[in-house]
Structure formats: C-alpha cells, structure tokens
Design an enzyme around this catalytic site. Sequence first.
Site, PDB file in Angstrom:
ATOM      1  N   LYS C  13       7.673 -40.657 -29.098  1.00 47.24           N
ATOM      2  CA  LYS C  13       7.182 -39.544 -28.278  1.00 47.24           C
ATOM      3  C   LYS C  13       5.922 -39.002 -28.924  1.00 47.24           C
ATOM      4  O   LYS C  13       5.902 -38.651 -30.102  1.00 47.24           O
ATOM      5  CB  LYS C  13       8.231 -38.431 -28.194  1.00 47.24           C
ATOM      6  CG  LYS C  13       7.877 -37.332 -27.215  1.00 47.24           C
ATOM      7  CD  LYS C  13       7.890 -37.824 -25.780  1.00 47.24           C
ATOM      8  CE  LYS C  13       9.152 -37.416 -25.039  1.00 47.24           C
ATOM      9  NZ  LYS C  13       9.308 -38.129 -23.763  1.00 47.24           N
ATOM     10  N   THR C  58      12.655 -41.508 -26.408  1.00 48.90           N
ATOM     11  CA  THR C  58      11.585 -40.619 -26.869  1.00 48.90           C
ATOM     12  C   THR C  58      11.934 -39.171 -26.547  1.00 48.90           C
ATOM     13  O   THR C  58      11.524 -38.261 -27.257  1.00 48.90           O
ATOM     14  CB  THR C  58      10.229 -41.015 -26.251  1.00 48.90           C
ATOM     15  OG1 THR C  58      10.253 -40.790 -24.837  1.00 48.90           O
ATOM     16  CG2 THR C  58       9.897 -42.476 -26.533  1.00 48.90           C
ATOM     17  N   PHE C 154     -34.306 -38.901 -46.177  1.00 49.83           N
ATOM     18  CA  PHE C 154     -33.885 -40.264 -45.828  1.00 49.83           C
ATOM     19  C   PHE C 154     -35.112 -41.163 -45.818  1.00 49.83           C
ATOM     20  O   PHE C 154     -35.973 -41.053 -44.938  1.00 49.83           O
ATOM     21  CB  PHE C 154     -33.170 -40.299 -44.476  1.00 49.83           C
ATOM     22  CG  PHE C 154     -32.543 -41.644 -44.174  1.00 49.83           C
ATOM     23  CD1 PHE C 154     -31.669 -42.245 -45.085  1.00 49.83           C
ATOM     24  CD2 PHE C 154     -32.831 -42.322 -43.003  1.00 49.83           C
ATOM     25  CE1 PHE C 154     -31.096 -43.484 -44.814  1.00 49.83           C
ATOM     26  CE2 PHE C 154     -32.265 -43.562 -42.727  1.00 49.83           C
ATOM     27  CZ  PHE C 154     -31.391 -44.147 -43.645  1.00 49.83           C
ATOM     28  N   ARG C 171     -34.835 -32.955 -43.671  1.00 50.07           N
ATOM     29  CA  ARG C 171     -34.240 -32.996 -42.342  1.00 50.07           C
ATOM     30  C   ARG C 171     -32.990 -32.124 -42.322  1.00 50.07           C
ATOM     31  O   ARG C 171     -32.449 -31.771 -43.367  1.00 50.07           O
ATOM     32  CB  ARG C 171     -33.889 -34.435 -41.957  1.00 50.07           C
ATOM     33  CG  ARG C 171     -32.849 -35.079 -42.857  1.00 50.07           C
ATOM     34  CD  ARG C 171     -32.367 -36.450 -42.317  1.00 50.07           C
ATOM     35  NE  ARG C 171     -31.339 -36.997 -43.218  1.00 50.07           N
ATOM     36  CZ  ARG C 171     -30.645 -38.098 -42.968  1.00 50.07           C
ATOM     37  NH1 ARG C 171     -30.870 -38.805 -41.872  1.00 50.07           N
ATOM     38  NH2 ARG C 171     -29.711 -38.524 -43.810  1.00 50.07           N
ATOM     39  N   GLN C 210     -24.438 -41.286 -46.814  1.00 54.69           N
ATOM     40  CA  GLN C 210     -23.524 -42.049 -47.664  1.00 54.69           C
ATOM     41  C   GLN C 210     -23.364 -41.377 -49.040  1.00 54.69           C
ATOM     42  O   GLN C 210     -22.258 -41.326 -49.577  1.00 54.69           O
ATOM     43  CB  GLN C 210     -24.034 -43.489 -47.874  1.00 54.69           C
ATOM     44  CG  GLN C 210     -23.833 -44.411 -46.683  1.00 54.69           C
ATOM     45  CD  GLN C 210     -24.981 -44.395 -45.694  1.00 54.69           C
ATOM     46  OE1 GLN C 210     -25.721 -43.412 -45.596  1.00 54.69           O
ATOM     47  NE2 GLN C 210     -25.118 -45.482 -44.949  1.00 54.69           N
ATOM     48  N   ASN C 236     -23.079 -38.678 -38.103  1.00 53.77           N
ATOM     49  CA  ASN C 236     -24.381 -38.071 -38.401  1.00 53.77           C
ATOM     50  C   ASN C 236     -24.894 -37.471 -37.098  1.00 53.77           C
ATOM     51  O   ASN C 236     -25.409 -38.179 -36.238  1.00 53.77           O
ATOM     52  CB  ASN C 236     -25.333 -39.145 -38.942  1.00 53.77           C
ATOM     53  CG  ASN C 236     -26.599 -38.535 -39.514  1.00 53.77           C
ATOM     54  OD1 ASN C 236     -26.870 -37.360 -39.323  1.00 53.77           O
ATOM     55  ND2 ASN C 236     -27.364 -39.358 -40.225  1.00 53.77           N
ATOM     56  N   HIS C 238     -27.346 -35.999 -35.130  1.00 51.04           N
ATOM     57  CA  HIS C 238     -28.797 -35.906 -35.280  1.00 51.04           C
ATOM     58  C   HIS C 238     -29.354 -34.619 -34.665  1.00 51.04           C
ATOM     59  O   HIS C 238     -29.002 -34.248 -33.542  1.00 51.04           O
ATOM     60  CB  HIS C 238     -29.460 -37.110 -34.616  1.00 51.04           C
ATOM     61  CG  HIS C 238     -28.925 -38.425 -35.101  1.00 51.04           C
ATOM     62  ND1 HIS C 238     -28.904 -38.773 -36.433  1.00 51.04           N
ATOM     63  CD2 HIS C 238     -28.402 -39.484 -34.436  1.00 51.04           C
ATOM     64  CE1 HIS C 238     -28.382 -39.994 -36.551  1.00 51.04           C
ATOM     65  NE2 HIS C 238     -28.057 -40.440 -35.359  1.00 51.04           N
TER      66      HIS C 238
END
Lengths: 285, 285, 285, 285
Positions: C13, C58, C154, C171, C210, C236, C238
Amino acid sequence: MPTFELGPNQYGKAETRLVRVERGPAGDRITDLNVSVALRGDLAASHLTGDNAGVLPTDTQKNTVYAFAREFGIDGIEAFAERLAEHFVASQPSIHEARVSIQQYPWQDVDGAHTFRRDGSEVRTATVHHGHYGTQTVSGVTGLVLLKTTDSEFHGFVQDRYTTLPETRDRILATSVDATWRAVQGRPDPAAARAALVEAFADTYSLALQQTLFAMGSRVLQRCPEVLEVRLSLPNRHHFLVDLAPFGLDNPNEVYFAADRPYGLIEGVVRRDGVAIPEEVAWTF
Amino acid sequence: MPTFELGPNQYGKAETRLVRVERGPAGDRITDLNVSVALRGDLAASHLTGDNAGVLPTDTQKNTVYAFAREFGIDGIEAFAERLAEHFVASQPSIHEARVSIQQYPWQDVDGAHTFRRDGSEVRTATVHHGHYGTQTVSGVTGLVLLKTTDSEFHGFVQDRYTTLPETRDRILATSVDATWRAVQGRPDPAAARAALVEAFADTYSLALQQTLFAMGSRVLQRCPEVLEVRLSLPNRHHFLVDLAPFGLDNPNEVYFAADRPYGLIEGVVRRDGVAIPEEVAWTF
Amino acid sequence: MPTFELGPNQYGKAETRLVRVERGPAGDRITDLNVSVALRGDLAASHLTGDNAGVLPTDTQKNTVYAFAREFGIDGIEAFAERLAEHFVASQPSIHEARVSIQQYPWQDVDGAHTFRRDGSEVRTATVHHGHYGTQTVSGVTGLVLLKTTDSEFHGFVQDRYTTLPETRDRILATSVDATWRAVQGRPDPAAARAALVEAFADTYSLALQQTLFAMGSRVLQRCPEVLEVRLSLPNRHHFLVDLAPFGLDNPNEVYFAADRPYGLIEGVVRRDGVAIPEEVAWTF
Amino acid sequence: MPTFELGPNQYGKAETRLVRVERGPAGDRITDLNVSVALRGDLAASHLTGDNAGVLPTDTQKNTVYAFAREFGIDGIEAFAERLAEHFVASQPSIHEARVSIQQYPWQDVDGAHTFRRDGSEVRTATVHHGHYGTQTVSGVTGLVLLKTTDSEFHGFVQDRYTTLPETRDRILATSVDATWRAVQGRPDPAAARAALVEAFADTYSLALQQTLFAMGSRVLQRCPEVLEVRLSLPNRHHFLVDLAPFGLDNPNEVYFAADRPYGLIEGVVRRDGVAIPEEVAWTF
C-alpha cells in the site's frame, strides 16, 4: 468598537469523484466525473455566531451527488449539474443559489465489452448557476492541445524601447484550448463545438493568435446555432527555433525548443451579433 | 582529520525539450521529446578540487541534443538515445558511461497536413545505458490508464488481526500502466508491446492484480519475440462502491467513489524462461 | 508453447496519509506522515494462478499503519518504519522482505497550544529495508531549496564542437537538495545532518556544483559520526543574467531569469574512507 | 451570412520568472517573482484581420518587466505591479487597461551574507488593475496552511434525506488560506494582515469554518486600518478519525486519516461596515 459585515459568500463540497457504470448486454458504459458544488443563501448566522441551522453540510452535498447518480442516472453533465443545482435550492429554504461545476474525463472503449482506456487528451466541462435569475448553463472543453507547424505569422506589431522580438513570417503556433460556450435555449452539441474549434484552428491562416481565437469562436457560432457566446483562453506555447549556426548547421524550421514559461495568454469572447444575452453569472473569489 | 571518498557519481542535462518538424509535400510529421542525459567517468577532480578539465558542460549536452536532431534526424527514440549515448562516450576521453532517457509525447494528425492534436493518453519512453558493458536499451510506455468494470475478484487472502477488507467476487479494476521491456537483439515493435499490454489486461479474468500483471508481461513476451524481459509497475486505483442504503437506494455495482490515496502498488518482472539475460543496468540515486 | 517466469516482484500500500496528535497539558504535538509499504516473499501463486493465500492485502497494511500509530506511538520516522517492516516479515510466513518509506511533513507551532502552521520548505524522509540482510535504514531530507548569490564560478571545462557556454567567474548557484544518509550503528541526528548540508552549501566557494556536492556530503560525515555514506541529488536550477543592453541598461549581476527546464542534475555519493559498508539495498523497478 | 462580434478580450505575457539580487556590504537581498501581465484596449483589428498595429508583443512585456527591475528596483510587489500597469497604459495609445499579477516566493537568509533558503510555506500575491477607474490594488497571501487540533465543533446543521454526517464536538480543523485584501488609500502592512489571519484562526473557538472565516477577515480589518475588504477562500481539509475498534484499540482523538478529495470549500468577503468601497475589478475568463 468597529463592526464588520459579511459580503458575498458561498460554500460547498469540491471535487467529489464519481464513476458510474451502466451495465448492459452490449457492453458497459462509464461516466467519470469530478463534481464541485457551491451554495449561497441565508448563511450569515453560521459566519457570525456559528449557528449552522441553515447549513446543509458539504458531506450531505457529496452524498446527494452519489445518490442522484443512482436515482436519476447521468444523461450528460449539463443535465446532471442542473438537476443537482435545482435540488439544493428547491429543497433547502436557506439556500437561494447553487453553482455546480463538473469535469468529465473521457474513456475509450477497448474491447466492446468491459475494458476502457482513459483518453487523457482533454476534459469536458459544465458549470450551472441556478438562482433568482433562473438556470444558466455553460459548457466547455479544456486541455485540448493543438499545434500548427506552419501558416502562422506575427509582424506589424508595436515597436517601443523594450522591443527586441523580430518579425516572423513562419512560426509554430501551439496552444492548449480552454473554451466555454453558452446558449439560452437548447442544448448545443459539445462534439460539434469541439470539432469547430479544432477545424478553425487548423484552417485559419494566422497573423496573430488573436485572429485564430476569433476564428475559433466564430466557427462554433456557425456550427452550433444555439450557442450565443464563446469564451476562449489560449496560452501561446512558444516554440523557439534553435540557433544551430555555432555548430555549422542550418535550421530550416526543423528543430525547436518548447518553452515552459513565460507564455503568452490570449483571451476573448466572441458573440452572436445583435442578440441579447444575459450577463454570465460569475461568483468572484 | 578524517578523509572521505567519492563514490558513484553522475551528472548531466535533464529535461531538454525538443520538437522536430519534418516537412513534406504529403504533410508534416512532428516528434516531441523530453531528453535527459547523465554521464559517468573520470570526474573526481571536479568534485574534489573544482577542476573541470574532464567536465563536458550540461549546456553542451543540451546543444548536442538539438544538433543531432538536425544532423541525423530522429528515427525512433531508441536509436536517437543510442546515438547520443555513444557519442558522449566516444568523443570524451573523460566520459566512460552515458545514460540517455527520452520521453516521447504523442500527437495525432488533425488535417493530414500541418495541424496536430496532443494525445495525452500515454507517453513512450526509452532509456539507453552505454558503457563497458556495451549498449543496453530499455523501451516502455507510461501513463496508460486502463479500467475494467467487471471480471475482477479478490478473495482467499491472508487474514490477520488487522484485516477488515471483505472478500469480493466482482470489483472495478483500474490501473495506470508503467511498463518497460528489454531485448538483447533486434528492435521490438513498441506498438505491438503496447497492444499486448492492453489486450491482456482486457481478456484476463483477474483474481488479483498480480495475476493480471503476470498475464500482461507474458503477452508482451508472446507477441514480441525479441523481448526477453518485461517490468511492470501497476498502481491499484481503488474504486469503492458507495453505500447508498442510508438513502433508501440499492447500488448494484453502479456508483463508485474513485479514491486518490492510498493506493495499492503491484510491481514485478516477467522473463522468458531459460534465456540468459544480462542484469539491467541501473544507476541508483 | 513458450513459458515465462516471474522475476523480482513486490506489492504494497502506497501513500497512506497519517496524522497523529499527541495531546498534553503543555500543548499538542502533531506528526504528519505519508507511509508507503512494499513486501516481497512467496508470492508466485498470486501471479500465476490468482491464489492469494500468501497475500496480506494492501488494505490490511494500511490498517496496520494506523493501528501501530496508536499502539506504539511514533518515536521518529526511522523507528516507526523499522517497527512496521519487522512486523510484516515476522508475522507473515509468506513475507520475507519489507520496505517501508515515510515522508514527514513538518509543522510549526503557532500558539504554544493547539495551532500549527505547515512548514512547506522541505520534507524529512526515511526508508527501511528489512529482510535476510537484517534491517537497513536510510534517512534523508528532500525539497530543501538553497541559493547563493555569489561565490560560484564555472570554467576550465571541456570545449568541443557543440560548446557555446561562456566561462563565468560569478554566477548564482541554486539547487533543491535531495539527500539521504546511512549509518550501520546508531541513529544520526537528522537536524545535524541537515544543518551540515546547509552550512557546507553556504561556506563552500564553488568552482562546480560537483565540488559543492562533495563538500556537503563530507560535512555531514564530519558532523554525524554514525553516518557512513551520504547520497546527494542536486539539480542545478539555472538563473540566467538577462541581457538589458538592448534597452540601454547594464546588468551588474542584478536581474536574472529563473529557468524551469532543462536543468543540470548532479548526483553522487560521499563515503567515509576505509570503512566497510554493505551495499545499499534497492528494489529496482 | 451571420456576423459575430468581439466581446471582452485581453492578452499578455504570463509567468515571467524574475529574480533580483541587491548586493550590499551587509549581505545581499533577493526578490523572487512570477509576473503576469494582461492588457486591454483597441485590439479588435488583431482579432478580426490580424492587423497587429495596436499590439505590444507579449515578448516586449516580458522585456519591460526585466528592464523595470533594473531601472526602478522593486520596492514591494504592489508598487512594482502598479508601475508596470501604469506604464503599459501610459505608453501605448492602443492599451487602455492593464492588469499585473505578481506572486512572490519568500526566501530566508541563511548566513547573513549570500546564501538563502526557500521558505516554501506560503506565497505573497498582488494584483493591480489600472484603467479609466484609476488604479486598484489587491494584496494577499496564498498557500498558508493552518491546522488546529481542537477547539472546533460542527453540529446543529440541516438534516435531510441525504444526511449521514454525525455531529461532532471536537474535530481537527485544517485549511490552506487563500486571502486577499483591499485598501483605497494607504499601503496595508502585509505582515500585519498575515499575522492577523493566523492569530484569528488560532484563537477563535470554531463552531463552523464559516465562523472562523469571518473572524479571520474581521481580525485583518481590526489590525490594518487601511484595509476595507478581505476575501477568503478556505478549503476544509478533512482529517477523519480512524476507527481502530476492529483491532481492539480505542482512538481518543489521536490517529487521523488526512483526505485529499473531496474537500469543503468555504469562501466569503468581510467588509468594513458603512464604508463605501468601489466594486472589485475582475476580468472574467
């Protein structure tokens, strides 16, 4: 001490999920509904003092939906909504107006007998207002997603300091149709109205989604003589041509990015000319 | 000071929305996809020091999806996913494995030319793993909602202190099929697999949704000789008969409440007997 | 005639919604859970012939969830899930393994007495596997949305034919943390684990999501000595700086467009070095 | 041939996602908005012939939202919406009315500097209509989920043929507040209005959710002298006491099932007594 007054108010049971099976030797039929009820009337006491003597519980409204499906069947969502709305007003002295909104989820027969497949393409709708103004019924369809790969332009628009959009002579036009229509007499055929919407979207060479909207509304009025007014809410689901030049590739209107947000939203009413039609009832909240 | 190590990891661009239009004199065709890429390889430096010398940006992965749609076309989502997965591994020394998952949204032709209607009934899926184990392709369908009005029983089950469920000899059986199938050689026909799922759901007299699941998986294996394994995840979407006795009404399996939660969830694998099939690759997160 | 065999299978269930109120003179406490159960065992008969003699319905599983909340209370979602999982295996000869997954929705006390406000910021999770391998408990948090306005770069990434992304030295970094952690002994403090995740996200100068992921996992391992392994799934989200130059405006990292799709998805495991930890149990479907 | 006329219509860009960062030595501030614009005016030509000479593209509206965030900043969502609405009407001869609706997603500062956590508990809203009637501003909050464990009764209601609900002297009361408030002069403090809603929900001994609604609206009027009218839409999120008697257990208001659908929906307006307030502008579609 300042005092405050109660303005417009309503209450009811929303989203009662009802599936009805009609069993027959030639195969079953199913009706799959989401029913929402809202009631108005002499309800001040409940708000001001918690005196519920005029309150029909929302639980009872739910029970009534299920009981009516058995007692009277469901001969179309408009008729079922009207029956419910009239019942609440007629049976309860404290209730003066009722609104019943129904969404119907379509199913396709699979085996001519007992098995069905949910057709997730669109939802049929009906909203009924019943009160001192009589009964007003609005039918519709929502979630009908349409796309044209061509025959759509957009240019000649206003240019101001904040304009960067280039004019286009060929674009994808895509929308999710949310349409309602009203008649004062008669029961317009929803399949005909829906077909008119799709057909007009398809065969209108579009210079603006507004133009397509007007054509769609007009087509419903042409095909469904009982319909006096069509309302359309059409999101413009943008498909942007991807710039592949950085990769040494052209893109002859072939590869697009389908964007989520933001989107345009084009809304409008198309009416039969020179015909008196009462204002659409709307309970604003 | 304790030190920590990097375990399994992956990264990529998820949900790139791609619409491709093939334009032809006999009418256009559209392919509407949602593409998700995940890559594995020598990526420790990015995690440990932020040195991205081995990182192909997810933005580049997105660009590649769009560029490949133009360069190579899309001859089925399985082939498109395989091409992408192989490209990332072949072109990047730091990338050793790739997973590409694609959802395809179906559209129906409306006018034989340029206009299409979104068919919201179900979604086609493909997931490709490519790495030292070669290329593994899993195809599927999700969101295929089926309902039987009869020919479903449930009884003879375990009774314990917490059991209150009455046995039933006739109930509605409804589910939303999430199915995947695997072949090692050949390309199974997804339309045949899907038809087998629907057909077995329809013609299996069901004593348990588990029994229906096994029948559905077996039918795919019968109809699609390339398929070696079928996985099925079947929610049991409960429809409860409403008790109308308090209102002086009977309810001869006619009026049901369609519940949202909780729901049963029945999942299982059906395999071709005596055939070796490599373990399904799965990146667990 | 070919024959087919049943592979791995499970049932149960899903999404039993349970709210428990502990009433006390110093104010009430509420526990708001969504509980999903899945069971494995000798279930072939149900699949092959519809013989349910080994099937605990269930519906009974749902009843058990509610009854246990009253009989034993809920002293943390991990303990409650363990008790349930152990019960199903111990009480049913046909059931050999159980998985219980719980989501907990947090509420904030409003008045020190009886009123609470739902805190929609995140959800606590626990998943317990119980079987021949003993009991494996995984705790976690999901939907924890974090954003940094700076201290994120980055660059230095792979450039190939399909790369257009410019390098950036500043950023916005935003994600929705989906984290789980495992211990073999002891009961890690979830508040400490969550605080470690937020703190490491905040104070890590990020050259890649990362790198932030590894820092977040490591911080949990530092702060929670019982934890041996942390899994993180970090979209991520953006935020693109809007080009305002066409309007004669600069944009000194001030005005951003928050995109929905596509998004990056960074996933990885961080483990305590040199410590043996059994493989995480996962039922793949 | 019948002719049709264009009725009320509007168009605009919906759901422009804007995040603004204000950077300062004492830490940053972020403003996270979803902005929807709708315009009315001399737009018949676009509908009837596709002549877009009066159409300010929705893309330009989006650009304007971003540019204004840089040019003028965002000093509250009401002021930002008013500035935008007035701009569209003032700058475009073809545009006579504008509606700007903004949702604001709150974030909590985490480190006093650059890191924020999304507070998912509720959303602030503002809707501005600007036209020949001047500027009408409606503020609000939505998604504010509240629950009381006691001090809620429901009895004395209408009984009819379809009533089965037992009266109760003690139940859980839970709702998700969707509230808006209006002033004609001044700028009511949204934090004070929100606090009044929570406080009145908490300290009102409730004989009906309607009574709680009126108390909540009245409290806002008491605390915010500029507010003339409060609108409330309150779903009654049912929590049903689970019957544990079949398991030999009592259930002294401790263990509940939280239902999804159907739900009650209680809606109403509370107004300052004897004060003239212009009708709320609503564009019905």
